[in-house]
Design an enzyme around this catalytic site. Structure first.
Site, PDB file in Angstrom:
ATOM      1  N   ASP A  12      -6.924  12.322   3.052  1.00  0.00           N
ATOM      2  CA  ASP A  12      -5.743  13.189   3.017  1.00  0.00           C
ATOM      3  C   ASP A  12      -4.468  12.358   3.232  1.00  0.00           C
ATOM      4  OD1 ASP A  12      -4.648  16.067   3.451  1.00  0.00           O
ATOM      5  OD2 ASP A  12      -4.188  15.357   5.309  1.00  0.00           O
ATOM      6  N   ASP A  14      -0.738  14.523   4.173  1.00  0.00           N
ATOM      7  CA  ASP A  14       0.222  14.772   5.311  1.00  0.00           C
ATOM      8  C   ASP A  14      -0.681  15.026   6.673  1.00  0.00           C
ATOM      9  OD1 ASP A  14       2.300  15.453   3.624  1.00  0.00           O
ATOM     10  OD2 ASP A  14       1.279  16.866   2.647  1.00  0.00           O
ATOM     11  N   ASP A 178      -7.084  15.197   9.003  1.00  0.00           N
ATOM     12  CA  ASP A 178      -6.555  15.684  10.110  1.00  0.00           C
ATOM     13  C   ASP A 178      -6.849  17.114  10.316  1.00  0.00           C
ATOM     14  OD1 ASP A 178      -4.787  16.547   8.022  1.00  0.00           O
ATOM     15  OD2 ASP A 178      -3.239  16.820   9.623  1.00  0.00           O
TER      16      ASP A 178
END
Length: 223
Positions: A12, A14, A178
């Site tokens: 991922d 961001d 995240d």
């Protein structure tokens, strides 16, 4: 973890590789200001990111108007999203920064000849410039944004397409992210998944989403 050494690693963007919320918040606040609405601020935006630009804008617009997200019209959302995209193009690399350990882990994987991909819900138009501005664009063999496929995360399509393009089986890859969207997408793709503790995950402890492993820094994954 089900794989001792992955044949590929999907990341991922961001909240995993880069803390991009400062720039995203600047852009969203500028869009809201043009609509004569109050600025949301970085702390609120940090809890809103993760599902792509349009849903971010919907959350910010609903907050600014003190309405439910369901009550917003398509025209309102389209206008706010257009403004957000215009401002984000300006602010893209102003305050965004790599998290500690990212460069070290990417460099280690590169030295081990492990192919890497970015799979992010961020619109693809912003991704190459962000990666380039951070100096990590050369690490990735595949880069997919939220509009690169029909279904963004938590649907597994983006992860499966990345694996296909890398020429590896999902079970032999790691997904590193995240948020619950990353965990859910990896589970649906039958892929081992690592959660980072420092990301955005809508204010929720990533451990509660039960990834195979949680790390505080990506350099903990160096073997």
């Amino acid at each position: 973890m089900q794989v001792t050494k992955p044949q590929a690693v999907l990341f991922d963007l961001d909240g995993t590789l880069v803390d991009s919320v400062p720039d995203i918040a600047l852009a969203l606040d500028a869009a809201l200001a043009e609509l004569s609405l109050a600025e949301a601020g970085i702390d609120r935006v940090r809890d809103w990111v993760g599902n792509g630009a349009r849903i971010l804008v919907v959350r910010g617009l609903a907050w600014g108007l003190q309405q439910t997200t369901e009550s917003l019209s398509t025209e309102q959302i389209d206008r706010a999203e257009q403004l957000f995209r215009q401002h984000y193009s300006r602010y893209l690399n102003q305050a965004s920064a790599l998290y500690s350990g990212v460069t070290e882990y990417l460099s280690w994987l590169h030295a081990q000849a492990v192919p890497m991909a970015v799979v992010t819900n961020k619109p693809i138009a912003f991704v190459p410039a962000l990666l380039s501005g951070l100096g990590i664009d050369g690490f990735f063999d595949v880069v997919l944004g939220g509009d690169s496929v029909d279904n963004s995360k938590p649907h597994p399509q983006m992860l499966l397409v990345a694996c296909q393009r890398l020429g590896v089986e999902p079970q032999q890859c790691w997904m590193v992210g995240d948020s619950c969207n990353d965990i859910e997408a990896a589970r649906a793709a039958e892929m081992p998944v690592v959660g980072v503790s420092y990301g955005y995950n809508h204010g929720r402890d990533i451990a509660l989403d039960r990834p195979d492993r949680v790390v505080d820094s990506l350099n903990e994954l160096i073997m």
